[in-house]
Design an enzyme around this catalytic site. Structure first.
Site, mmCIF file in Angstrom:
data_model
loop_
_atom_site.group_PDB
_atom_site.id
_atom_site.type_symbol
_atom_site.label_atom_id
_atom_site.label_comp_id
_atom_site.label_asym_id
_atom_site.label_seq_id
_atom_site.Cartn_x
_atom_site.Cartn_y
_atom_site.Cartn_z
ATOM 1 N N ARG A 17 0.692 -0.994 0.010
ATOM 2 C CA ARG A 17 -0.100 0.212 0.045
ATOM 3 C C ARG A 17 0.989 1.182 -0.122
ATOM 4 N NH1 ARG A 17 -0.278 4.747 2.744
ATOM 5 N NH2 ARG A 17 -0.536 3.588 4.968
ATOM 6 N N ASP A 18 1.441 1.178 0.923
ATOM 7 C CA ASP A 18 2.127 2.572 1.701
ATOM 8 C C ASP A 18 3.336 2.497 0.266
ATOM 9 O OD1 ASP A 18 3.200 4.785 2.168
ATOM 10 O OD2 ASP A 18 3.191 4.401 4.302
ATOM 11 N N HIS A 209 4.459 3.796 13.045
ATOM 12 C CA HIS A 209 4.211 4.021 11.498
ATOM 13 C C HIS A 209 5.479 5.567 11.164
ATOM 14 C CE1 HIS A 209 2.719 4.054 7.249
ATOM 15 N NE2 HIS A 209 3.432 4.648 6.860
ATOM 16 N N HIS A 211 8.956 7.248 9.334
ATOM 17 C CA HIS A 211 8.761 6.872 7.370
ATOM 18 C C HIS A 211 10.283 7.346 7.444
ATOM 19 C CE1 HIS A 211 5.890 6.755 4.334
ATOM 20 N NE2 HIS A 211 5.381 6.784 5.387
ATOM 21 N N CYS A 242 3.718 9.784 1.167
ATOM 22 C CA CYS A 242 2.444 9.871 0.390
ATOM 23 C C CYS A 242 2.680 10.686 -0.413
ATOM 24 C CB CYS A 242 2.036 10.714 1.724
ATOM 25 S SG CYS A 242 0.406 11.408 1.549
ATOM 26 N N ASN A 251 9.032 4.383 4.095
ATOM 27 C CA ASN A 251 9.054 4.199 4.964
ATOM 28 C C ASN A 251 10.084 3.294 5.449
ATOM 29 O OD1 ASN A 251 6.315 3.307 3.459
ATOM 30 N ND2 ASN A 251 5.748 2.862 6.272
HETATM 31 N N1 COA Z 1 -13.371 4.076 -3.946
HETATM 32 C C1 COA Z 1 -13.421 4.326 -4.955
HETATM 33 N N2 COA Z 1 -13.755 5.805 -5.540
HETATM 34 C C2 COA Z 1 -14.374 6.504 -4.611
HETATM 35 C C3 COA Z 1 -13.746 6.651 -3.406
HETATM 36 C C4 COA Z 1 -12.950 4.912 -2.650
HETATM 37 N N3 COA Z 1 -12.875 5.033 -1.750
HETATM 38 N N4 COA Z 1 -14.510 7.369 -2.733
HETATM 39 C C5 COA Z 1 -14.532 8.184 -3.416
HETATM 40 N N5 COA Z 1 -14.752 8.042 -5.022
HETATM 41 C C6 COA Z 1 -14.667 7.958 -6.591
HETATM 42 C C7 COA Z 1 -16.508 9.088 -6.604
HETATM 43 O O1 COA Z 1 -17.303 8.138 -6.808
HETATM 44 C C8 COA Z 1 -15.753 9.731 -7.236
HETATM 45 O O2 COA Z 1 -16.069 9.501 -8.752
HETATM 46 P P1 COA Z 1 -16.618 9.537 -9.718
HETATM 47 O O3 COA Z 1 -15.905 11.050 -10.397
HETATM 48 O O4 COA Z 1 -16.896 9.092 -11.125
HETATM 49 O O5 COA Z 1 -18.334 10.197 -9.544
HETATM 50 C C9 COA Z 1 -14.108 9.963 -7.244
HETATM 51 O O6 COA Z 1 -13.626 9.014 -6.547
HETATM 52 C C10 COA Z 1 -14.467 11.290 -6.979
HETATM 53 O O7 COA Z 1 -15.036 11.414 -5.304
HETATM 54 P P2 COA Z 1 -15.175 12.192 -4.496
HETATM 55 O O8 COA Z 1 -16.533 12.275 -3.384
HETATM 56 O O9 COA Z 1 -15.796 13.505 -4.647
HETATM 57 O O10 COA Z 1 -13.759 12.984 -4.046
HETATM 58 P P3 COA Z 1 -12.575 13.491 -4.302
HETATM 59 O O11 COA Z 1 -12.503 13.878 -5.555
HETATM 60 O O12 COA Z 1 -12.918 15.215 -2.905
HETATM 61 O O13 COA Z 1 -11.686 12.896 -3.181
HETATM 62 C C11 COA Z 1 -11.143 11.301 -1.560
HETATM 63 C C12 COA Z 1 -11.532 12.460 -1.712
HETATM 64 C C13 COA Z 1 -10.663 10.812 -0.263
HETATM 65 C C14 COA Z 1 -12.199 10.240 -2.277
HETATM 66 C C15 COA Z 1 -9.879 11.499 -2.124
HETATM 67 O O14 COA Z 1 -9.131 12.541 -2.299
HETATM 68 C C16 COA Z 1 -8.758 9.604 -2.311
HETATM 69 O O15 COA Z 1 -9.021 8.823 -2.340
HETATM 70 N N6 COA Z 1 -7.989 10.300 -1.247
HETATM 71 C C17 COA Z 1 -7.185 9.063 -1.633
HETATM 72 C C18 COA Z 1 -5.115 9.845 -1.083
HETATM 73 C C19 COA Z 1 -4.881 8.259 -0.386
HETATM 74 O O16 COA Z 1 -4.766 7.455 -0.731
HETATM 75 N N7 COA Z 1 -3.625 9.284 0.324
HETATM 76 C C20 COA Z 1 -2.442 8.409 0.316
HETATM 77 C C21 COA Z 1 -2.702 6.774 1.729
HETATM 78 S S1 COA Z 1 -2.446 7.939 3.550
HETATM 79 ZN ZN ZN Z 2 2.940 6.095 5.078
#
Ligand code: COA
Ligand code: ZN
Length: 310
Positions: A17-18, A209, A211, A242, A251
Site C-alpha cells: 500500500r504505502d 508507522h 518514514h 504519501c 517507510n
Molecule cells: N473508492 C473508489 N472510488 C471512490 C472512493 C473510494 N473509496 N471515494 C470516492 N470515490 C470516487 C467517487 O465515486 C467519484 O467518482 P466519479 O468522479 O467517477 O463520480 C470520485 O472518486 C471523486 O469522489 P469525491 O467524493 O468527489 O472525492 P474527492 O475527489 O473529493 O476525493 C477522496 C476524496 C477521499 C476520495 C480522495 O481524496 C482519495 O481517494 N484520497 C486518498 C488519498 C490517498 O490514498 N493518500 C495516501 C494514503 S494516506
Molecule cells: Zn506512510
C-alpha cells in the site's frame, strides 16, 4: 544498556500500500498477488495489501478488489487495507479483509491535501464507515497521519494528537497507528508520545508507522519499543511515501527493522532470510533501486572469505 521493551514485536508490512501508492508505474496485478503471497510466507503479523481510495487519485492501487480476492490468506497473518471513506469500507467489506485502516490527519492542511476534506469531514466519514462495517466482523482501526509533524503546518500539539486518539476510540476504533507521514519525528518525541498514549490507554493495540525521510527511522522504532510499543509498520526495501505530502520518501525498511530486533534477541516471527530474498526482487518489481540496507549488505554474520594470508 538499552532499557527493556517487550521481547516480542509484531511487524506490519505496508509496502503493497504505502510503497506502491507513490510509484509512477503500475505494477501488474499478477505480480502484486505473487509478491504479497511471498510476503505472507515470511511470517509477517499483518500486511496492508492495498487501499480502497479514489482510483483517480491513486491509480497505482486501482486493482484492490482483485488483489484482495486473489491473494492466499496465511493463518497467522492479518490482511488489511487503508480507506478514506464509506465507499472504501464497502469495497473492503466485499473483499473480505480482516481489518480496515481509516486514515485521518491531525493536521487539517494535510487532511485537505490528502483527502480533500477537513478532519471533521473525515470523522463524519468514520461514523459512516463504522455503520458499513457493523456485523461484518472486520476490525475498524485508524491511522493518525502527521502525528509527529505536518509538512505544511509543522509540529502538532501533543494535546491535539492525544485528543484525536481519544476521539478515534470513542468512535469505535479498536486499534490506532501513530504515523510520522513525512519522517519529521525524532526519538525523544516518539518516546514521549508513545508513552503518553499508552499511559492513557494501556490496553490499546498501538502501532508506530515511521518514514526514514531524514534517516531517523530505526532510531524512532527503537525509541517507540523502549516506550512500550510492540507493533511497527515498515515497508520492504524502504519503499513508500504519501503522494500528497511534499518531500515524502520511504517507510523505515522492513528487513532493516527485523534485522535490528532479531540481532537484539527480540522475536519478530519473521524469517529474515526469506524476507531479504523477496526484497532483492524489488528493483525488478518497481523498476528502480530501493534504499534498504540489510538487503544490500547482507546479515551481520553473512561472513566473507578471508583474503589470502589474513
Ligand atoms: N473508492 C473508489 N472510488 C471512490 C472512493 C473510494 N473509496 N471515494 C470516492 N470515490 C470516487 C467517487 O465515486 C467519484 O467518482 P466519479 O468522479 O467517477 O463520480 C470520485 O472518486 C471523486 O469522489 P469525491 O467524493 O468527489 O472525492 P474527492 O475527489 O473529493 O476525493 C477522496 C476524496 C477521499 C476520495 C480522495 O481524496 C482519495 O481517494 N484520497 C486518498 C488519498 C490517498 O490514498 N493518500 C495516501 C494514503 S494516506
Ligand atoms: Zn506512510
Amino acid at each position: 544498556m538499552i532499557s527493556a521493551g517487550a521481547e516480542r514485536v509484531f511487524i506490519h508490512e505496508v509496502a503493497p500500500r504505502d510503497g506502491l501508492q507513490i510509484e509512477p508505474v503500475f505494477v501488474p496485478t499478477d505480480r502484486k498477488v505473487a509478491w504479497i503471497d511471498r510476503l505472507s510466507d515470511t511470517g509477517l503479523a499483518k500486511i496492508e495489501i492495498t487501499s480502497f481510495v479514489s482510483p483517480k487519485h491513486v491509480p497505482a492501487l486501482s486493482d484492490g478488489e482483485e488483489v484482495a480476492r486473489r491473494i492466499r490468506r496465511r493463518p497467522g497473518t492479518l490482511y488489511c487495507a487503508l480507506i478514506p471513506n464509506a465507499r472504501g469500507a464497502e469495497r473492503a467489506a466485499q473483499s473480505g479483509l480482516d481489518e480496515i485502516n481509516v486514515v485521518i490527519s491531525v493536521s487539517a492542511t494535510h487532511n485537505r491535501a490528502n483527502l480533500r476534506m477537513d478532519p471533521e469531514g473525515s470523522f463524519r466519514a468514520l461514523r459512516e464507515v463504522r455503520q458499513v462495517l457493523a456485523g461484518t466482523g472486520i476490525a475498524l482501526t485508524s491511522s493518525v497521519a502527521t502525528a509527529f509533524g505536518c509538512p505544511f503546518e509543522g509540529r502538532q500539539e501533543r494535546a491535539k494528537v492525544l485528543d484525536h486518539v481519544e476521539r478515534l476510540l470513542a468512535e469505535g476504533c479498536t486499534a490506532v497507528t501513530l504515523a510520522d507521514t513525512t519522517g519529521m519525528a525524532n526519538p525523544r518525541q516518539v518516546a514521549d508520545l508513545v508513552a503518553a498514549v499508552l499511559a492513557r490507554h494501556p490496553a490499546l493495540p498501538l502501532t508506530l508507522h515511521v518514514h526514514n525521510t531524514r534517516g531517523a527511522g530505526l532510531a524512532n522504532v527503537l525509541a517507540g519499543w523502549q516506550a512500550g510499543c510492540v507493533r511497527f509498520d515498515a515497508a520492504l526495501g524502504g519503499l513508500g511515501g504519501c503522494p500528497f505530502a511534499p518531500g515524502a520518501t520511504g517507510n523505515v525498511c522492513t528487513e532493516d527493522v527485523v534485522n535490528m530486533f532479531e540481532e537484539m534477541g527480540i522475536g519478530t516471527g519473521v524469517d529474515l532470510d526469506s524476507l531479504i530474498a523477496v526484497s532483492r526482487e524489488l528493483p525488478d518489481l518497481v523498476g528502480h533501486d530501493v534504499p534498504g540496507q540489510v538487503r544490500a549488505a547482507g546479515r551481520p554474520l553473512d561472513l566473507h572469505p578471508a583474503p589470502p594470508g589474513a
